[in-house]
Scaffold this motif. Structure first.
Motif, PDB file in Angstrom:
ATOM      1  N   GLU A 299       0.821  -1.202   0.000  1.00  0.00           N
ATOM      2  CA  GLU A 299       0.000   0.000   0.000  1.00  0.00           C
ATOM      3  C   GLU A 299       0.859   1.257   0.000  1.00  0.00           C
ATOM      4  O   GLU A 299       2.012   1.234   0.436  1.00  0.00           O
ATOM      5  CB  GLU A 299      -0.943   0.035   1.206  1.00  0.00           C
ATOM      6  CG  GLU A 299      -0.233   0.217   2.530  1.00  0.00           C
ATOM      7  CD  GLU A 299      -1.185   0.385   3.722  1.00  0.00           C
ATOM      8  OE1 GLU A 299      -2.304  -0.164   3.679  1.00  0.00           O
ATOM      9  OE2 GLU A 299      -0.787   1.053   4.690  1.00  0.00           O
ATOM     10  N   THR A 300       0.260   2.324  -0.488  1.00  0.00           N
ATOM     11  CA  THR A 300       0.787   3.677  -0.306  1.00  0.00           C
ATOM     12  C   THR A 300      -0.229   4.398   0.556  1.00  0.00           C
ATOM     13  O   THR A 300      -1.430   4.368   0.267  1.00  0.00           O
ATOM     14  CB  THR A 300       0.958   4.401  -1.651  1.00  0.00           C
ATOM     15  OG1 THR A 300       1.996   3.766  -2.399  1.00  0.00           O
ATOM     16  CG2 THR A 300       1.329   5.857  -1.434  1.00  0.00           C
ATOM     17  N   ARG A 301       0.266   5.031   1.620  1.00  0.00           N
ATOM     18  CA  ARG A 301      -0.665   5.657   2.561  1.00  0.00           C
ATOM     19  C   ARG A 301      -0.181   7.041   2.961  1.00  0.00           C
ATOM     20  O   ARG A 301       1.013   7.266   3.139  1.00  0.00           O
ATOM     21  CB  ARG A 301      -0.839   4.793   3.809  1.00  0.00           C
ATOM     22  CG  ARG A 301      -1.748   5.423   4.854  1.00  0.00           C
ATOM     23  CD  ARG A 301      -2.007   4.512   6.032  1.00  0.00           C
ATOM     24  NE  ARG A 301      -2.841   3.375   5.679  1.00  0.00           N
ATOM     25  CZ  ARG A 301      -3.583   2.692   6.557  1.00  0.00           C
ATOM     26  NH1 ARG A 301      -3.586   3.028   7.832  1.00  0.00           N
ATOM     27  NH2 ARG A 301      -4.298   1.656   6.164  1.00  0.00           N
ATOM     28  N   ALA A 302      -1.145   7.954   3.092  1.00  0.00           N
ATOM     29  CA  ALA A 302      -0.866   9.301   3.593  1.00  0.00           C
ATOM     30  C   ALA A 302      -1.185   9.350   5.083  1.00  0.00           C
ATOM     31  O   ALA A 302      -2.211   8.816   5.517  1.00  0.00           O
ATOM     32  CB  ALA A 302      -1.709  10.323   2.839  1.00  0.00           C
ATOM     33  N   TRP A 303      -0.306   9.994   5.852  1.00  0.00           N
ATOM     34  CA  TRP A 303      -0.476  10.113   7.297  1.00  0.00           C
ATOM     35  C   TRP A 303      -0.505  11.594   7.670  1.00  0.00           C
ATOM     36  O   TRP A 303       0.241  12.395   7.124  1.00  0.00           O
ATOM     37  CB  TRP A 303       0.652   9.422   8.040  1.00  0.00           C
ATOM     38  CG  TRP A 303       0.809   7.978   7.682  1.00  0.00           C
ATOM     39  CD1 TRP A 303       1.599   7.445   6.702  1.00  0.00           C
ATOM     40  CD2 TRP A 303       0.142   6.874   8.295  1.00  0.00           C
ATOM     41  NE1 TRP A 303       1.467   6.084   6.669  1.00  0.00           N
ATOM     42  CE2 TRP A 303       0.583   5.688   7.639  1.00  0.00           C
ATOM     43  CE3 TRP A 303      -0.784   6.755   9.340  1.00  0.00           C
ATOM     44  CZ2 TRP A 303       0.131   4.422   7.995  1.00  0.00           C
ATOM     45  CZ3 TRP A 303      -1.231   5.495   9.693  1.00  0.00           C
ATOM     46  CH2 TRP A 303      -0.782   4.345   9.028  1.00  0.00           C
ATOM     47  N   THR A 304      -1.363  11.945   8.617  1.00  0.00           N
ATOM     48  CA  THR A 304      -1.513  13.329   9.050  1.00  0.00           C
ATOM     49  C   THR A 304      -0.824  13.553  10.382  1.00  0.00           C
ATOM     50  O   THR A 304      -1.057  12.806  11.341  1.00  0.00           O
ATOM     51  CB  THR A 304      -3.005  13.681   9.212  1.00  0.00           C
ATOM     52  OG1 THR A 304      -3.664  13.457   7.972  1.00  0.00           O
ATOM     53  CG2 THR A 304      -3.187  15.124   9.627  1.00  0.00           C
ATOM     54  N   VAL A 305       0.041  14.573  10.441  1.00  0.00           N
ATOM     55  CA  VAL A 305       0.723  14.927  11.688  1.00  0.00           C
ATOM     56  C   VAL A 305       0.782  16.440  11.825  1.00  0.00           C
ATOM     57  O   VAL A 305       0.606  17.179  10.846  1.00  0.00           O
ATOM     58  CB  VAL A 305       2.159  14.358  11.760  1.00  0.00           C
ATOM     59  CG1 VAL A 305       2.143  12.848  11.825  1.00  0.00           C
ATOM     60  CG2 VAL A 305       3.003  14.848  10.592  1.00  0.00           C
ATOM     61  N   THR A 306       1.029  16.910  13.030  1.00  0.00           N
ATOM     62  CA  THR A 306       1.191  18.341  13.260  1.00  0.00           C
ATOM     63  C   THR A 306       2.518  18.819  12.695  1.00  0.00           C
ATOM     64  O   THR A 306       3.528  18.125  12.786  1.00  0.00           O
ATOM     65  CB  THR A 306       1.145  18.631  14.778  1.00  0.00           C
ATOM     66  OG1 THR A 306      -0.067  18.095  15.313  1.00  0.00           O
ATOM     67  CG2 THR A 306       1.200  20.124  15.049  1.00  0.00           C
ATOM     68  N   ARG A 307       2.495  19.989  12.098  1.00  0.00           N
ATOM     69  CA  ARG A 307       3.730  20.584  11.559  1.00  0.00           C
ATOM     70  C   ARG A 307       4.791  20.673  12.663  1.00  0.00           C
ATOM     71  O   ARG A 307       4.471  20.887  13.835  1.00  0.00           O
ATOM     72  CB  ARG A 307       3.433  21.976  10.996  1.00  0.00           C
ATOM     73  CG  ARG A 307       4.586  22.590  10.224  1.00  0.00           C
ATOM     74  CD  ARG A 307       4.165  23.927   9.632  1.00  0.00           C
ATOM     75  NE  ARG A 307       3.063  23.800   8.692  1.00  0.00           N
ATOM     76  CZ  ARG A 307       3.208  23.418   7.420  1.00  0.00           C
ATOM     77  NH1 ARG A 307       4.416  23.143   6.936  1.00  0.00           N
ATOM     78  NH2 ARG A 307       2.154  23.321   6.631  1.00  0.00           N
ATOM     79  N   ASP A 308       6.042  20.505  12.279  1.00  0.00           N
ATOM     80  CA  ASP A 308       7.199  20.543  13.189  1.00  0.00           C
ATOM     81  C   ASP A 308       7.305  19.307  14.080  1.00  0.00           C
ATOM     82  O   ASP A 308       8.009  19.326  15.091  1.00  0.00           O
ATOM     83  CB  ASP A 308       7.199  21.816  14.065  1.00  0.00           C
ATOM     84  CG  ASP A 308       7.344  23.083  13.228  1.00  0.00           C
ATOM     85  OD1 ASP A 308       8.027  23.029  12.187  1.00  0.00           O
ATOM     86  OD2 ASP A 308       6.774  24.125  13.615  1.00  0.00           O
ATOM     87  N   SER A 309       6.625  18.221  13.705  1.00  0.00           N
ATOM     88  CA  SER A 309       6.782  16.964  14.446  1.00  0.00           C
ATOM     89  C   SER A 309       8.141  16.348  14.140  1.00  0.00           C
ATOM     90  O   SER A 309       8.618  16.391  13.000  1.00  0.00           O
ATOM     91  CB  SER A 309       5.688  15.960  14.038  1.00  0.00           C
ATOM     92  OG  SER A 309       4.422  16.393  14.445  1.00  0.00           O
ATOM     93  N   THR A 310       8.758  15.762  15.164  1.00  0.00           N
ATOM     94  CA  THR A 310       9.983  15.009  14.942  1.00  0.00           C
ATOM     95  C   THR A 310       9.632  13.670  14.304  1.00  0.00           C
ATOM     96  O   THR A 310       8.465  13.262  14.301  1.00  0.00           O
ATOM     97  CB  THR A 310      10.727  14.758  16.255  1.00  0.00           C
ATOM     98  OG1 THR A 310       9.887  13.959  17.116  1.00  0.00           O
ATOM     99  CG2 THR A 310      11.083  16.068  16.962  1.00  0.00           C
ATOM    100  N   ALA A 311      10.646  12.982  13.791  1.00  0.00           N
ATOM    101  CA  ALA A 311      10.402  11.682  13.157  1.00  0.00           C
ATOM    102  C   ALA A 311       9.715  10.696  14.114  1.00  0.00           C
ATOM    103  O   ALA A 311       8.744  10.039  13.719  1.00  0.00           O
ATOM    104  CB  ALA A 311      11.711  11.114  12.620  1.00  0.00           C
ATOM    105  N   PRO A 312      10.174  10.555  15.374  1.00  0.00           N
ATOM    106  CA  PRO A 312       9.470   9.638  16.287  1.00  0.00           C
ATOM    107  C   PRO A 312       8.026  10.058  16.549  1.00  0.00           C
ATOM    108  O   PRO A 312       7.137   9.210  16.637  1.00  0.00           O
ATOM    109  CB  PRO A 312      10.299   9.716  17.576  1.00  0.00           C
ATOM    110  CG  PRO A 312      11.646  10.163  17.140  1.00  0.00           C
ATOM    111  CD  PRO A 312      11.406  11.086  15.994  1.00  0.00           C
ATOM    112  N   GLU A 313       7.785  11.375  16.673  1.00  0.00           N
ATOM    113  CA  GLU A 313       6.415  11.854  16.889  1.00  0.00           C
ATOM    114  C   GLU A 313       5.540  11.549  15.680  1.00  0.00           C
ATOM    115  O   GLU A 313       4.379  11.144  15.824  1.00  0.00           O
ATOM    116  CB  GLU A 313       6.432  13.354  17.163  1.00  0.00           C
ATOM    117  CG  GLU A 313       7.015  13.721  18.522  1.00  0.00           C
ATOM    118  CD  GLU A 313       7.279  15.214  18.675  1.00  0.00           C
ATOM    119  OE1 GLU A 313       7.445  15.663  19.824  1.00  0.00           O
ATOM    120  OE2 GLU A 313       7.348  15.922  17.647  1.00  0.00           O
TER     121      GLU A 313
END
Length: 364
Positions: A292-306
């Protein structure tokens, strides 16, 4: 992480029509006030051409976009905060969303009833916002009373919260929003639990009517006054025609753009969804492979672990490193191997800040 937007406005301004257009889901949109009593919820994909390009590149079995949750909330009226109409019920539904989309009618049409018997978009916006302010004022007043006992015994946390809530109360009494009050990093969490309506990001959907008398097209001062009001508060807006958008969604994909051009339809649903992303300070990253190819939503300025917690909470604690390449670079060069040759694929650690459009492979 999903984005939840509540669609609000006065009765009969096009809220449910807009919701139908967005979700292709059938909810009542008849031409009379209070036709919507219970909130309807629809899940729609975030428009992003990169996901299909990445899926093609990886020969993915499926492509899964990021999503937005829209809630159609029945019309607010003057006095809603005091229970007028079905106000208290509606206001409680607004508390559950991440952002508010206020639908404002900017067209004249004698055949479409206006709850105040006149089209005045600035007045409509002010009625909605006044009710939100009054509802929040009731919340903070109650909270200040409940804090009194702990403040008297000099509980440090209670004193901090009390001071912050007092400032918010003063702002609300002045007709301002809670999000216009500057809070310290320490005060923020104390206020967050109050779930104040005016602390949420607000954007405006200005509903036009194709072929009708639209205030933005006639240099009408009512439109200018509305835009000044929106911009003074630092809010975003987009113009659309909810009825035409609903019609467009019934068409074949090949006919949609030509219809838009022919009818001179601007803005639109995609822009509305993307504005929602913008006001909540969100970005998208991708994972891609044969499955699969998937898009994930995160808050701007998140670190890679976050950012990894969007996939699974273990990704934060067990994070070792991540391999990252910008989606535009991967798409442009056609493969990971070609992107690596150009030095565009990087191995990053815990401190790396994820950028919009990154394609990430996590190592745990």
């Amino acid at each position: 992480m999903s984005l939840s937007i509540g669609i609000v406005g006065l009765p009969n301004v096009g809220k449910s029509t807009l919701f139908n257009a967005i979700t292709k889901k059938s909810v009542p949109d008849e031409n009379y006030p209070f036709c919507t009593i219970d909130p309807s919820v629809g899940i729609v994909p975030v428009p992003d051409g990169r996901i299909e390009q990445l899926a093609t590149l990886s020969k993915s079995v499926k492509a899964l976009p990021a999503i937005v949750e829209f809630t159609d909330i029945a019309g607010l009226v003057k006095g809603a905060s005091e229970g007028e109409g079905l106000g208290n019920q509606f206001l409680s539904h607004i508390r559950e969303v991440d952002a508010i989309c206020e639908v404002i009618r900017i067209f004249e049409d004698s055949k479409v009833i206006h709850v105040h018997n006149e089209v005045n978009p600035l007045s409509d916006a002010m009625v909605i916002n006044y009710e939100l302010v009054l509802a929040d004022l009731a919340t903070v007043t109650k909270r200040l009373v409940n804090l009194q006992k702990d403040v008297k015994r000099n509980d440090k946390d209670a004193v901090k919260e009390h001071n912050a809530v007092l400032r918010i109360e003063a702002a609300l009494k002045d007709g301002k929003f809670a999000n216009q009050v500057e809070l310290t990093e320490e005060e923020g969490p104390f206020v967050k639990h109050l779930h104040l309506l005016t602390s949420k990001p607000i954007m405006y959907a200005l509903n036009k009517k194709t072929g009708g008398t639209n205030l933005d097209e006639t240099n009408d001062p009512r439109y200018t006054d509305l835009i000044n009001y929106i911009e003074e508060r630092g809010c975003h807006y987009t113009k659309l025609d909810a009825s035409s958008e609903l019609e467009i969604n019934e068409m074949d994909e090949s006919d949609k753009e030509s219809f838009r051009t022919e009818m001179g339809i601007e803005g639109g649903l995609n822009q509305l969804i993307l504005k929602g992303y913008e006001i909540l300070n969100l970005i998208t990253y991708f994972t891609t492979g044969e499955t699969e190819t998937r898009a994930w939503t995160v808050t701007r300025d998140s670190t890679a672990p976050e950012a990894g917690t969007a996939i699974h909470t273990d990704f934060k604690e067990k994070f070792i490193r991540a391999e990252i390449v910008a989606s535009k670079d991967l798409i442009e060069h056609g493969s990971y191997a070609a992107a690596r040759e150009k030095g565009l694929v990087k191995v990053v650690g815990k401190e790396h800040i994820v950028q919009d459009g990154d394609v990430i492979e996590f190592r745990i």
